[in-house]
Write a protein that holds these residues in place. Sequence first.
Motif, PDB file in Angstrom:
ATOM      1  N   GLU A 172       0.828  -1.198   0.000  1.00  0.00           N
ATOM      2  CA  GLU A 172       0.000   0.000   0.000  1.00  0.00           C
ATOM      3  C   GLU A 172       0.863   1.249   0.000  1.00  0.00           C
ATOM      4  OE1 GLU A 172      -3.112   0.198  -0.347  1.00  0.00           O
ATOM      5  OE2 GLU A 172      -3.777  -1.857  -0.043  1.00  0.00           O
ATOM      6  N   ARG A 184       2.136   3.657  -8.265  1.00  0.00           N
ATOM      7  CA  ARG A 184       2.223   2.859  -9.479  1.00  0.00           C
ATOM      8  C   ARG A 184       2.948   3.605 -10.601  1.00  0.00           C
ATOM      9  NH1 ARG A 184      -0.637  -1.733  -9.684  1.00  0.00           N
ATOM     10  NH2 ARG A 184      -2.036  -2.170  -7.944  1.00  0.00           N
ATOM     11  N   ALA A 213       9.527   1.159 -12.985  1.00  0.00           N
ATOM     12  CA  ALA A 213       9.277  -0.221 -12.566  1.00  0.00           C
ATOM     13  C   ALA A 213      10.362  -0.767 -11.642  1.00  0.00           C
ATOM     14  CB  ALA A 213       9.137  -1.114 -13.797  1.00  0.00           C
ATOM     15  N   ARG A 258       9.965   0.862  -8.204  1.00  0.00           N
ATOM     16  CA  ARG A 258       8.784   0.350  -7.505  1.00  0.00           C
ATOM     17  C   ARG A 258       9.031  -1.073  -7.007  1.00  0.00           C
ATOM     18  NH1 ARG A 258       3.243  -1.677  -8.322  1.00  0.00           N
ATOM     19  NH2 ARG A 258       2.012  -0.640  -6.708  1.00  0.00           N
ATOM     20  N   LEU A 272       8.596  -2.230  -3.148  1.00  0.00           N
ATOM     21  CA  LEU A 272       7.709  -3.341  -2.786  1.00  0.00           C
ATOM     22  C   LEU A 272       8.480  -4.426  -2.030  1.00  0.00           C
ATOM     23  CD1 LEU A 272       5.665  -3.677  -6.099  1.00  0.00           C
ATOM     24  CD2 LEU A 272       4.747  -2.966  -3.878  1.00  0.00           C
TER      25      LEU A 272
END
Length: 262
Positions: free
Chosen positions: A136, A140, A144, A147, A151
């Motif tokens: 959360e 987005r 990539a 991110r 994550l």
Amino acid sequence: MSGGRRIEDLLAIMEQLRDPKNGCPWDRRQTFASIAPYTIEEAYEVADAIARGDFEELRDELGDLLFQVAFYAQMAKEMQEFEFADVVGAICEKMIRRHPHVFADADYASEAELGSAWEQHKLRERAERHGEGAGEGVARALPALLRAQKLQRRAARAGLERDGGATALDAARTRVQELEAVLRAGAAEGAQKAVADLLFATVSLARHLGVDAESALREANDAFESRVQELKASLGASGRVDEQAKALKLAELWAGVAAARR
């Protein structure tokens, strides 16, 4: 250097640009969604100016980025959601809250303990705003690789990941083997997933090694671009190799350029 300008001047300019009657048609028709790509672009241009050590351009790019903030704040003000002062107030409160060792009486024994406390502050804020999910709040729109790193870090802090660089290296090897199997089978439809799994595993390996995957790939891009430019210079004005000598000459020149840059 500043010409006597203040933040109030920028906000007044932004308000005039959005004026329904006398403003700029382009600025008036923009929305949060339409401006977002420009914000991302400006942030990258800031990073590029820093990487090149160009402080004059950095000054200008920071101004462009600040203009983006003023743009969002003006649109939010028109919607009666928030104003620029609210943005300033929110970040001031956040920084004070996250630095109790500076603005309050908290005392940390080490930088590692300080870092842990910082993460705990962020976790509490994230839980209050987004819920308890490990992913959360990870935007987005981030690149990539970046991110993926975020994550993975959050999953690791939640105890949802196997530890150790050796384990990460084994996972990357497994993904390479899976990709090889897909290629041997000629299963084109499985190639994207296999490559995606390999990239994600490579990010995990980089993270365990303390390497920022986004910065590492950017460095590789720059090195590749420089080699290509040197290769073109070696080939002459056309930048191309005659077909009859193509394979041999290109391989030879590329090896020479690569060796020279080591």
